[in-house]
Scaffold this motif. Structure first.
Motif, mmCIF file in Angstrom:
data_model
loop_
_atom_site.group_PDB
_atom_site.id
_atom_site.type_symbol
_atom_site.label_atom_id
_atom_site.label_comp_id
_atom_site.label_asym_id
_atom_site.label_seq_id
_atom_site.Cartn_x
_atom_site.Cartn_y
_atom_site.Cartn_z
ATOM 1 N N VAL A 235 3.065 -58.051 58.224
ATOM 2 C CA VAL A 235 2.609 -58.404 56.369
ATOM 3 C C VAL A 235 1.175 -57.984 56.496
ATOM 4 N N ASN A 236 0.991 -56.820 55.399
ATOM 5 C CA ASN A 236 -0.413 -56.495 55.158
ATOM 6 C C ASN A 236 -0.542 -56.623 53.769
ATOM 7 N N LEU A 237 -1.660 -56.091 53.113
ATOM 8 C CA LEU A 237 -1.787 -56.479 51.758
ATOM 9 C C LEU A 237 -1.281 -55.740 50.721
ATOM 10 N N GLY A 238 -1.246 -54.797 50.731
ATOM 11 C CA GLY A 238 -0.218 -54.048 49.629
ATOM 12 C C GLY A 238 -1.086 -52.774 49.042
ATOM 13 N N SER A 239 -0.364 -52.119 48.080
ATOM 14 C CA SER A 239 -0.827 -50.924 47.452
ATOM 15 C C SER A 239 0.028 -50.791 46.104
ATOM 16 N N PRO A 240 -0.520 -49.994 45.081
ATOM 17 C CA PRO A 240 0.042 -49.631 43.869
ATOM 18 C C PRO A 240 1.409 -48.529 44.531
ATOM 19 N N ASP A 241 2.284 -48.335 43.751
ATOM 20 C CA ASP A 241 3.205 -47.576 43.797
ATOM 21 C C ASP A 241 3.075 -46.138 43.921
ATOM 22 N N THR B 253 -10.572 -52.733 32.152
ATOM 23 C CA THR B 253 -11.537 -51.823 31.973
ATOM 24 C C THR B 253 -11.596 -51.300 33.569
ATOM 25 N N ARG B 254 -11.047 -52.050 34.557
ATOM 26 C CA ARG B 254 -10.897 -51.370 35.989
ATOM 27 C C ARG B 254 -9.735 -50.502 36.490
ATOM 28 N N PRO B 255 -8.443 -50.633 36.085
ATOM 29 C CA PRO B 255 -7.432 -49.803 36.293
ATOM 30 C C PRO B 255 -7.518 -48.117 36.404
ATOM 31 N N LYS B 256 -8.472 -47.630 35.370
ATOM 32 C CA LYS B 256 -8.613 -46.071 35.320
ATOM 33 C C LYS B 256 -9.644 -45.793 36.542
ATOM 34 N N ALA B 257 -10.759 -46.668 36.813
ATOM 35 C CA ALA B 257 -11.786 -46.360 37.711
ATOM 36 C C ALA B 257 -11.218 -46.461 39.151
ATOM 37 N N SER B 258 -10.245 -47.561 39.454
ATOM 38 C CA SER B 258 -9.655 -47.702 40.562
ATOM 39 C C SER B 258 -8.502 -46.610 40.668
ATOM 40 N N ALA B 259 -7.780 -46.244 39.718
ATOM 41 C CA ALA B 259 -6.794 -45.188 39.986
ATOM 42 C C ALA B 259 -7.455 -43.951 40.494
ATOM 43 N N ALA B 260 -8.825 -43.646 39.782
ATOM 44 C CA ALA B 260 -9.556 -42.352 40.578
ATOM 45 C C ALA B 260 -9.844 -42.715 41.833
ATOM 46 N N ALA B 261 -10.222 -43.613 42.269
ATOM 47 C CA ALA B 261 -10.451 -44.022 43.608
ATOM 48 C C ALA B 261 -9.327 -43.802 44.516
ATOM 49 N N TYR B 262 -8.256 -44.270 44.090
ATOM 50 C CA TYR B 262 -7.014 -44.052 44.809
ATOM 51 C C TYR B 262 -6.583 -42.633 45.025
ATOM 52 N N LYS B 263 -6.761 -41.737 43.833
ATOM 53 C CA LYS B 263 -6.389 -40.777 43.850
ATOM 54 C C LYS B 263 -7.295 -39.560 45.016
ATOM 55 N N LYS B 264 -8.413 -40.220 45.212
ATOM 56 C CA LYS B 264 -9.327 -39.482 46.246
ATOM 57 C C LYS B 264 -8.677 -39.526 47.544
ATOM 58 N N ILE B 265 -8.038 -40.924 47.783
ATOM 59 C CA ILE B 265 -7.587 -40.877 49.270
ATOM 60 C C ILE B 265 -6.033 -40.838 49.395
ATOM 61 N N TRP B 266 -5.584 -40.800 48.400
ATOM 62 C CA TRP B 266 -3.772 -40.630 48.410
ATOM 63 C C TRP B 266 -3.316 -39.617 49.169
ATOM 64 N N TRP B 267 -2.396 -39.585 50.013
ATOM 65 C CA TRP B 267 -1.767 -38.605 50.980
ATOM 66 C C TRP B 267 -0.500 -38.278 50.322
ATOM 67 N N ASP B 268 0.087 -37.083 50.694
ATOM 68 C CA ASP B 268 1.041 -36.356 50.557
ATOM 69 C C ASP B 268 2.482 -37.411 50.542
ATOM 70 N N GLU B 269 2.357 -38.222 51.777
ATOM 71 C CA GLU B 269 3.447 -39.292 52.081
ATOM 72 C C GLU B 269 3.290 -40.469 51.090
ATOM 73 N N GLY B 270 2.183 -40.784 50.586
ATOM 74 C CA GLY B 270 2.007 -41.820 49.631
ATOM 75 C C GLY B 270 0.541 -42.915 50.119
ATOM 76 N N SER B 271 0.754 -44.041 49.890
ATOM 77 C CA SER B 271 -0.604 -44.866 50.158
ATOM 78 C C SER B 271 -0.825 -44.624 51.594
ATOM 79 N N PRO B 272 -2.169 -44.539 52.023
ATOM 80 C CA PRO B 272 -2.482 -44.644 53.404
ATOM 81 C C PRO B 272 -1.928 -45.968 54.243
ATOM 82 N N LEU B 273 -2.463 -46.881 53.259
ATOM 83 C CA LEU B 273 -2.006 -48.174 53.802
ATOM 84 C C LEU B 273 -0.615 -48.585 54.011
ATOM 85 N N ILE B 274 0.279 -47.962 53.274
ATOM 86 C CA ILE B 274 1.627 -48.213 53.393
ATOM 87 C C ILE B 274 1.957 -47.324 54.657
#
Length: 342
Positions: free
Chosen positions: A7-13, A52-73
């Motif tokens: 079990v790990n933390l998780g990630s947005p879809d 307030t936070r989802p838009k900024a967090s989404a921008a951060a996730y987009k910087k690190i998102w892989w073609d296969e999906g969330s790096p953590l997943i």
């Protein structure tokens, strides 16, 4: 039949604001993450943060998102597959938050015939907001949906000699042939009140610079002590000189005091001090994620360069390190034969 659940933390879809908002809502409404009364937590999370936070967090996730999906997943799935290769027991993967739920993970193992599950929180150190919330939810799910299921869990392994050697060698191998003046150990931060709430003695934890070095039963659940101990043990293993490394804490939220020193300010201080080459390890995480790939490898490096630093090396998490895979597989196999270790 026995099985294991990582079990790990998780990630947005996805890194889109709507999915990030949904994920943050579940994460931040957890009473062990933001541990204030429900009314106040709801007002803070739903009234302020999620507006307030989802838009900024989404921008951060987009910087690190892989073609296969969330790096953590993706990295957690690869880890699960590698561990499965080294054990005959069925191994499943779940996340505390998001769509890969613990309930789904338990159901997967039950559907394979398991009536005993070895739950492995993928956190070396104990914390209310990580290990504890996983264990509490798993027990609630067992009582409600899987009453005939027996669940054991892996205790925190922050001071396990095998884990320390694996972590230390991963750092050593990554830095081989590289010049660096300073090694920073950055751990995910938690509010100071979490440390005091986890103190089973109700008197030991003072967060005063000495309590973590004084033996106590409180250390079994003290995140700060366990982080400092990882740093101490790795530094001892690598024979680091006292003035060439330190510990810091990242990812604070809100205005309450969190564990210090803060990572961003420490990086800034090191740059101002004249350190030109530094490396940073993140031993609170076993899989690279937003906090390591964006907050440290991008934001941290930017701060260092702004302060005059030249070379900034981010050491990858253990991810699918072969020895790390074997460590987890051995824990599973030993549990299958002997039960949970002390």
């Amino acid at each position: 039949m026995k099985g294991a659940l990582l079990v790990n933390l998780g990630s947005p879809d996805s890194p889109e604001p709507k999915d990030v908002k949904k994920y943050l809502g579940e994460f931040l409404m957890d009473e062990r993450v933001i541990d204030i009364p429900l009314v106040a937590r709801t007002a803070l999370v739903k009234g302020i943060i999620l507006n307030t936070r989802p838009k900024a967090s989404a921008a951060a996730y987009k910087k690190i998102w892989w073609d296969e999906g969330s790096p953590l997943i993706v990295l957690s799935e690869r880890l699960k597959d590698k561990v499965q290769e080294e054990t005959s027991l069925p191994v499943a993967l779940a996340m505390r938050y998001g769509s890969m739920t613990i309930k789904k993970g338990l159901q997967e193992l039950v559907d394979k015939g398991c009536d005993e599950v070895f739950l492995i929180p993928l956190y070396p150190q104990f914390a209310m907001a990580t290990t504890e919330t996983i264990l509490v939810l798993a027990e609630e799910l067992r009582e409600e949906f899987f009453p005939n299921l027996k669940i054991d869990s892996l205790p925190p392994f922050y001071n396990n000699p095998d884990y320390i050697s694996i972590l230390a060698n991963s750092i050593k191998n990554e830095l081989k042939g590289k010049d660096y003046e300073y090694l920073l150990f950055s751990y995910h931060g938690v509010p100071e009140r979490h440390i005091k709430k986890s103190d089973v003695t109700q008197s030991h934890c003072k967060i005063d610079g000495s309590c973590c070095a004084t033996p106590s039963k409180a250390h079994e659940f003290c995140y700060r002590h366990q982080c400092l101990e990882v740093t101490r043990l790795v530094a001892e293993y690598l024979e680091l000189k006292p003035d060439t490394y330190s510990t810091s804490f990242q990812s604070r939220l809100g205005f309450d005091p969190w564990l210090q020193p803060y990572t961003d300010r420490t990086i800034e201080r090191l740059g101002k001090k004249g350190i030109k080459t530094m490396a940073i390890a993140t031993p609170a995480f076993v899989s690279d994620c937003l906090e390591t790939l964006e907050e440290i490898a991008m934001e941290g490096e930017e701060i260092f360069h702004e302060m005059g630093g030249k070379e900034f090396t981010t050491i990858p998490c253990l991810n699918t390190n072969k020895d790390w895979v074997t460590f987890l597989a051995n824990k599973i196999n030993n549990w299958s034969k002997n039960g949970v270790e002390a």
